[in-house]
Scaffold this motif. Structure first.
Motif, PDB file in Angstrom:
ATOM      1  N   ALA A   1       0.841  -1.204   0.000  1.00 23.64           N
ATOM      2  CA  ALA A   1       0.000   0.000   0.000  1.00 23.64           C
ATOM      3  C   ALA A   1       0.872   1.249   0.000  1.00 23.64           C
ATOM      4  CB  ALA A   1      -0.934   0.007   1.205  1.00 23.64           C
ATOM      5  N   GLN A   2       0.567   2.147  -0.901  1.00 17.63           N
ATOM      6  CA  GLN A   2       1.191   3.474  -0.955  1.00 17.63           C
ATOM      7  C   GLN A   2       0.158   4.426  -1.531  1.00 17.63           C
ATOM      8  OE1 GLN A   2       4.218   4.401   0.150  1.00 17.63           O
ATOM      9  NE2 GLN A   2       4.893   2.326   0.677  1.00 17.63           N
ATOM     10  N   PHE A   3       0.249   5.698  -1.177  1.00 11.17           N
ATOM     11  CA  PHE A   3      -0.623   6.730  -1.727  1.00 11.17           C
ATOM     12  C   PHE A   3      -2.102   6.379  -1.539  1.00 11.17           C
ATOM     13  CE2 PHE A   3       3.326   6.685  -4.191  1.00 11.17           C
ATOM     14  CZ  PHE A   3       3.757   7.997  -4.025  1.00 11.17           C
ATOM     15  N   GLY A   4      -2.408   5.663  -0.451  1.00  7.22           N
ATOM     16  CA  GLY A   4      -3.794   5.301  -0.172  1.00  7.22           C
ATOM     17  C   GLY A   4      -4.367   4.246  -1.083  1.00  7.22           C
TER      18      GLY A   4
ATOM     19  N   HIS B   1      15.734   4.788  -9.495  1.00  8.18           N
ATOM     20  CA  HIS B   1      15.839   6.220  -9.262  1.00  8.18           C
ATOM     21  C   HIS B   1      14.833   6.710  -8.220  1.00  8.18           C
ATOM     22  CE1 HIS B   1      18.707   6.243 -12.458  1.00  8.18           C
ATOM     23  NE2 HIS B   1      17.813   5.807 -13.333  1.00  8.18           N
ATOM     24  N   GLY B   2      14.234   5.764  -7.497  1.00  9.80           N
ATOM     25  CA  GLY B   2      13.326   6.125  -6.410  1.00  9.80           C
ATOM     26  C   GLY B   2      11.911   6.421  -6.832  1.00  9.80           C
ATOM     27  N   ASP B   3      11.555   6.195  -8.096  1.00  4.47           N
ATOM     28  CA  ASP B   3      10.194   6.449  -8.565  1.00  4.47           C
ATOM     29  C   ASP B   3       9.296   5.264  -8.195  1.00  4.47           C
ATOM     30  OD1 ASP B   3      11.055   8.836  -9.650  1.00  4.47           O
ATOM     31  OD2 ASP B   3      11.359   8.001 -11.648  1.00  4.47           O
ATOM     32  N   TRP B   4       8.100   5.573  -7.693  1.00  3.66           N
ATOM     33  CA  TRP B   4       7.183   4.531  -7.245  1.00  3.66           C
ATOM     34  C   TRP B   4       6.468   3.876  -8.425  1.00  3.66           C
ATOM     35  CZ3 TRP B   4       6.953   2.147  -2.745  1.00  3.66           C
ATOM     36  CH2 TRP B   4       7.471   2.781  -1.614  1.00  3.66           C
ATOM     37  N   VAL B   5       6.325   2.559  -8.330  1.00  5.36           N
ATOM     38  CA  VAL B   5       5.636   1.762  -9.332  1.00  5.36           C
ATOM     39  C   VAL B   5       4.617   0.866  -8.627  1.00  5.36           C
ATOM     40  CG1 VAL B   5       5.878   0.082 -11.200  1.00  5.36           C
ATOM     41  CG2 VAL B   5       7.734   1.714 -10.745  1.00  5.36           C
ATOM     42  N   ASN B   6       3.405   0.835  -9.144  1.00  8.43           N
ATOM     43  CA  ASN B   6       2.364  -0.070  -8.670  1.00  8.43           C
ATOM     44  C   ASN B   6       2.076  -1.072  -9.780  1.00  8.43           C
ATOM     45  OD1 ASN B   6      -1.120  -0.093  -8.725  1.00  8.43           O
ATOM     46  ND2 ASN B   6      -0.004  -1.013  -7.034  1.00  8.43           N
ATOM     47  N   VAL B   7       2.045  -2.364  -9.449  1.00  8.40           N
ATOM     48  CA  VAL B   7       1.715  -3.397 -10.432  1.00  8.40           C
ATOM     49  C   VAL B   7       0.539  -4.199  -9.915  1.00  8.40           C
ATOM     50  CG1 VAL B   7       2.511  -5.386 -11.751  1.00  8.40           C
ATOM     51  CG2 VAL B   7       4.095  -3.519 -11.251  1.00  8.40           C
TER      52      VAL B   7
END
Length: 307
Positions: A87-90, A101-107
């Protein structure tokens, strides 16, 4: 493993400018809690999520796979030493991780609905007159508004295109379609399809270059672009036709100086590749086979600030 692009989450300082821009662009909007969500007309899939934040920033990218692909991806992430959360960003669908590079990815396990492109229109060509006695364009077409069919792809800025390309291909299972050395790289999904669903362009830091929405034909590209320009939004590049992907295009600056693109007629690559040979050319050789004018210098500028 990665098969599709689902939606993109962004932080923006104010939601209302985003609502005005994307509604005029042709998307449908809804509010859920404190965030705005945008969909293409008639398509049951959120494509953009705007969240209020101190400045414009690409927050995350949500991608789709199948159950088998998710299992394989989790194994590769574990082998790579990448931390996985749920869970991230609700949002607690699928898995979350950060790229190199620290960018968030949701799969997520998700197969997006098909594009709603209409049947091909009859056209006149030398020796083939399919529309004899019929008018192709009525005066009422001038009042039309673009109706994007789907979010086709995004291009992200990367401080190291080679590192980004390696991670998303070797770990996430995507494939290189075309590239320009360490400057630009176009990646498609593991199951084939559009020439690219994500690409990386060299910059000093991460950020969003553009989001690209498919429309019905070349007329609708320009109807959409002209509608945006008449409302005061800036044309950034186009109309034209790319070489990397072959699609027709027109880019419009959004309220935060990122780009929104209308596109039509992109290259489709089958899952087995069927002889597709990636190009590796200087970036200027991939930008356009023709365009109404050369791209302006700020076309490749990263307007998102550093963290």
């Amino acid at each position: 493993m990665i098969r599709s692009l689902l939606h993109v989450g962004m932080f923006v300082p104010e939601l209302e400018p985003g609502k005005a821009f994307y509604e005029l662009f042709g998307l449908e909007v809804r509010m859920d809690g404190d965030d705005l969500y945008f969909r293409c007309p008639g398509r049951d899939l959120d494509q953009i999520r705007l969240m209020k934040g101190p400045r414009k920033k690409l927050a995350y990218v949500a991608l789709g796979t199948n159950a088998e692909g998710l299992g394989t991806l989790m194994g590769r992430l574990q082998a790579e030493g990448v931390t996985v959360s749920t869970a991230q960003f609700g949002l607690n669908k699928g898995i979350w991780f950060q790229d190199p590079h620290g960018d968030w990815v949701n799969v997520q396990v998700c197969e997006p609905p098909e594009s709603t492109l209409p049947a091909a229109a009859a056209i006149n060509a030398p020796g083939r007159y399919q529309r004899v006695g019929l008018r192709a364009c009525e005066p009422s077409a001038r009042a039309k508004k673009a109706r994007p069919r789907r979010l086709g792809h995004l291009i992200k800025f990367s401080p190291d295109v080679a590192v980004s390309t390696d991670f998303y291909t070797r770990v996430c299972g995507m494939k290189i379609s075309d590239q320009a050395g360490d400057i630009l790289s176009f990646l498609r999904g593991s199951a084939g399809g559009d020439h690219h669903l994500m690409a990386f362009a060299k910059s000093s830091h991460s950020g969003l270059h553009h989001l690209s929405f498919e429309v019905s034909d070349f007329d609708e590209i320009e109807i959409g672009a002209q509608t945006m320009m008449k409302a005061g939004y800036k044309s950034a590049f186009g109309p034209g036709r790319h070489i990397g992907g072959s699609n027709y295009f027109h880019y419009i600056r959004d309220p935060w100086n990122s780009l929104a693109e209308y596109f039509w007629d992109i290259d489709i690559i089958p899952e087995d590749d069927s002889g597709w040979v990636p190009l590796n050319e200087p970036p200027e050789n991939l930008i356009a086979v023709w365009a109404s004018a050369p791209p302006p210098p700020d076309f490749v500028q990263n307007f998102e600030g550093r963290d």
